[in-house]
Design a protein around this motif. Structure first.
Motif, PDB file in Angstrom:
ATOM      1  N   MET A  26       0.674  -1.029  -0.160  1.00 19.62           N
ATOM      2  CA  MET A  26      -0.020  -0.228   0.524  1.00 19.62           C
ATOM      3  C   MET A  26       0.426   0.775   0.030  1.00 19.62           C
ATOM      4  N   GLY A  27       2.350   1.128  -0.289  1.00 17.13           N
ATOM      5  CA  GLY A  27       2.925   2.304   0.827  1.00 17.13           C
ATOM      6  C   GLY A  27       3.609   1.807   1.833  1.00 17.13           C
ATOM      7  N   CYS A  28       3.961   3.038   2.162  1.00 16.81           N
ATOM      8  CA  CYS A  28       4.480   3.732   3.698  1.00 16.81           C
ATOM      9  C   CYS A  28       3.656   3.201   4.323  1.00 16.81           C
ATOM     10  N   MET A  29       3.542   1.925   5.817  1.00 19.40           N
ATOM     11  CA  MET A  29       2.204   2.041   6.325  1.00 19.40           C
ATOM     12  C   MET A  29       1.760   3.084   6.953  1.00 19.40           C
ATOM     13  N   PHE A  30       3.179   3.411   8.324  1.00 22.52           N
ATOM     14  CA  PHE A  30       3.519   4.929   9.299  1.00 22.52           C
ATOM     15  C   PHE A  30       3.927   6.003   8.314  1.00 22.52           C
ATOM     16  N   LYS A  31       3.642   6.512   8.862  1.00 25.99           N
ATOM     17  CA  LYS A  31       4.221   7.996   8.924  1.00 25.99           C
ATOM     18  C   LYS A  31       5.631   8.179   9.522  1.00 25.99           C
ATOM     19  N   ASN A  32       6.228   8.962   8.994  1.00 26.19           N
ATOM     20  CA  ASN A  32       7.208   9.305  10.111  1.00 26.19           C
ATOM     21  C   ASN A  32       7.371  10.177  10.840  1.00 26.19           C
ATOM     22  N   PRO A  33       7.094   9.882  12.618  1.00 23.78           N
ATOM     23  CA  PRO A  33       7.611  10.773  13.655  1.00 23.78           C
ATOM     24  C   PRO A  33       8.390  11.833  14.179  1.00 23.78           C
ATOM     25  N   GLU A  34       8.035  12.802  14.283  1.00 23.48           N
ATOM     26  CA  GLU A  34       8.965  14.435  14.347  1.00 23.48           C
ATOM     27  C   GLU A  34      10.082  13.683  14.278  1.00 23.48           C
ATOM     28  N   GLY A  35      11.225  14.090  13.459  1.00 22.57           N
ATOM     29  CA  GLY A  35      12.284  13.624  13.881  1.00 22.57           C
ATOM     30  C   GLY A  35      13.377  12.595  13.105  1.00 22.57           C
ATOM     31  N   ASP A  36      12.669  11.631  13.342  1.00 25.89           N
ATOM     32  CA  ASP A  36      13.058  10.377  13.273  1.00 25.89           C
ATOM     33  C   ASP A  36      12.088   9.605  11.648  1.00 25.89           C
ATOM     34  N   PHE A  37      12.266   8.259  11.533  1.00 26.90           N
ATOM     35  CA  PHE A  37      11.444   7.449  10.246  1.00 26.90           C
ATOM     36  C   PHE A  37      11.451   6.271  10.716  1.00 26.90           C
ATOM     37  N   ALA A  38       9.751   5.980   9.823  1.00 26.14           N
ATOM     38  CA  ALA A  38       9.497   5.131  10.754  1.00 26.14           C
ATOM     39  C   ALA A  38       9.425   3.453  10.439  1.00 26.14           C
ATOM     40  N   GLY A  39      10.450   4.003   9.348  1.00 24.31           N
ATOM     41  CA  GLY A  39      11.488   2.660   8.813  1.00 24.31           C
ATOM     42  C   GLY A  39      12.575   1.939   9.307  1.00 24.31           C
TER      43      GLY A  39
END
Length: 335
Positions: free
Chosen positions: A255-268
């Motif tokens: 579906m593409g990226c599952m989660f949004k990146n939290p502020e200052g970091d990357f979900a991946g």
């Protein structure tokens, strides 16, 4: 939310009489939609055929519209008939339940695009069913800068406007000029970007429950301010982005990226550090190439993916005390 009155009546006392009433009313509703849209209306259409992850049970009614006028007509008719409805674009960033979707799902294929000059810039107007990646490629090849960052993004203009889609340092809000919306009172209005409260992967449209998924407030078209630029330089940027996506995003149905990146970091990064790369539930797994992509191995169910989402969310929260926010929207009837 628009809800067919017959649904609530039938669910109160499920017996043969109510089932007969339900069938009779639904037959009348289907007949009315067929009068306007003919064979574009399908009954009990499997949503697995229309989502990028290849999952989803049947929609009671599935209607493809091919212009803004048809989209408005479908929404007005659904409103008049008191039918729940959803509007879907390319089928990315959505997870449809195995039980499917009750009511009407409208697949938006309104794809008209036009250009006009406005002093030093060129304005491109695109209907909301236009694929964002296609518009990015076309504008770049015509020497217009402003959307080249979107090459490879599979969603449509409508979804991109609602969620402020972005990548490679660009986003929708940066070049957006105006948005035409069919409001909750079924009147078409134009909105400026500053009225939509844009932020990272969000807008007032996404925050408003009436504009997500099952909706009575619909994006019809959007205008963008683009600037003339060298076609050779834009071609280089486009090729660079395509190569980057090729090497960093996994193959397979997702579906593409599952989660949004939290502020200052990357979900991946968080998912990888939590030891989730390659983790599997049923026929779905978290990609070993990029941990923010959840892949269907052709044997998954939507429930497999939802359980995988929940597992990933809990593990990241337990390890980092961070609550990841889904970028993917869940649609339909869930247990």
């Amino acid at each position: 939310m628009l809800r067919a009155e017959v649904y609530s009546r039938v669910n109160e006392r499920p017996n043969s009489t109510n089932e007969h009433i339900h069938r009779t009313v639904m037959e009348a509703i289907i007949a009315r939609f067929r009068e306007s849209f003919g064979d574009e209306l399908r009954i009990r259409e499997p949503m697995s055929r229309h989502t990028t992850v290849g999952l989803g049970g049947p929609a009671d009614m599935f209607l493809t519209v091919r212009s803004t006028a048809e989209l408005i007509e479908a929404v007005l008719l659904a409103s008049k008939q008191h039918v729940d409805f959803w509007v879907m674009g390319a089928g990315s960033n959505v997870l449809v339940s195995d039980q499917g979707v009750r009511g009407l799902l409208i697949r938006n294929r309104a794809k008209h695009v036009n250009y006009r000059h406005d002093g030093s810039s060129i304005i491109v107007r695109a209907e909301s069913g236009v694929t964002l990646s296609r518009l990015a490629r076309d504008t770049a090849s015509n020497g217009l800068a402003g959307l080249e960052w979107a090459v490879g993004i599979p969603g449509t203009i409508g979804g991109a406007v609602v969620g402020n889609a972005g990548a490679h340092g660009g986003d929708i809000a940066t070049s957006l000029r105006s948005v035409s919306i069919l409001d909750a009172d079924l009147v078409v209005r134009d909105y400026r970007p500053d009225e939509l409260e844009y932020g990272y992967r969000t807008s007032i449209l996404k925050k408003d429950p009436s504009t997500t998924g099952k909706s009575n407030r619909i994006v019809l078209s959007a205008e963008f301010n683009l600037t003339p630029a060298s076609t050779e330089e834009l071609a280089e940027i486009v090729e660079s982005i395509k190569e980057h996506r090729k090497h960093t995003q996994p193959p397979g149905a997702s579906m593409g990226c599952m989660f949004k990146n939290p502020e200052g970091d990357f979900a991946g990064r968080l998912l990888e550090e939590a030891g989730l790369m390659g983790f599997r539930i049923g026929g779905a797994h978290i990609s070993p190439v990029h941990a923010n992509f959840f892949v269907n191995d052709d044997q998954a169910t939507a429930e497999d993916v939802r359980e995988l989402m929940a597992k990933a969310w809990r593990q990241v929260n337990r390890r980092f005390r961070i609550e990841l926010e889904p970028e993917v929207e869940l649609i339909g009837d869930w247990k």
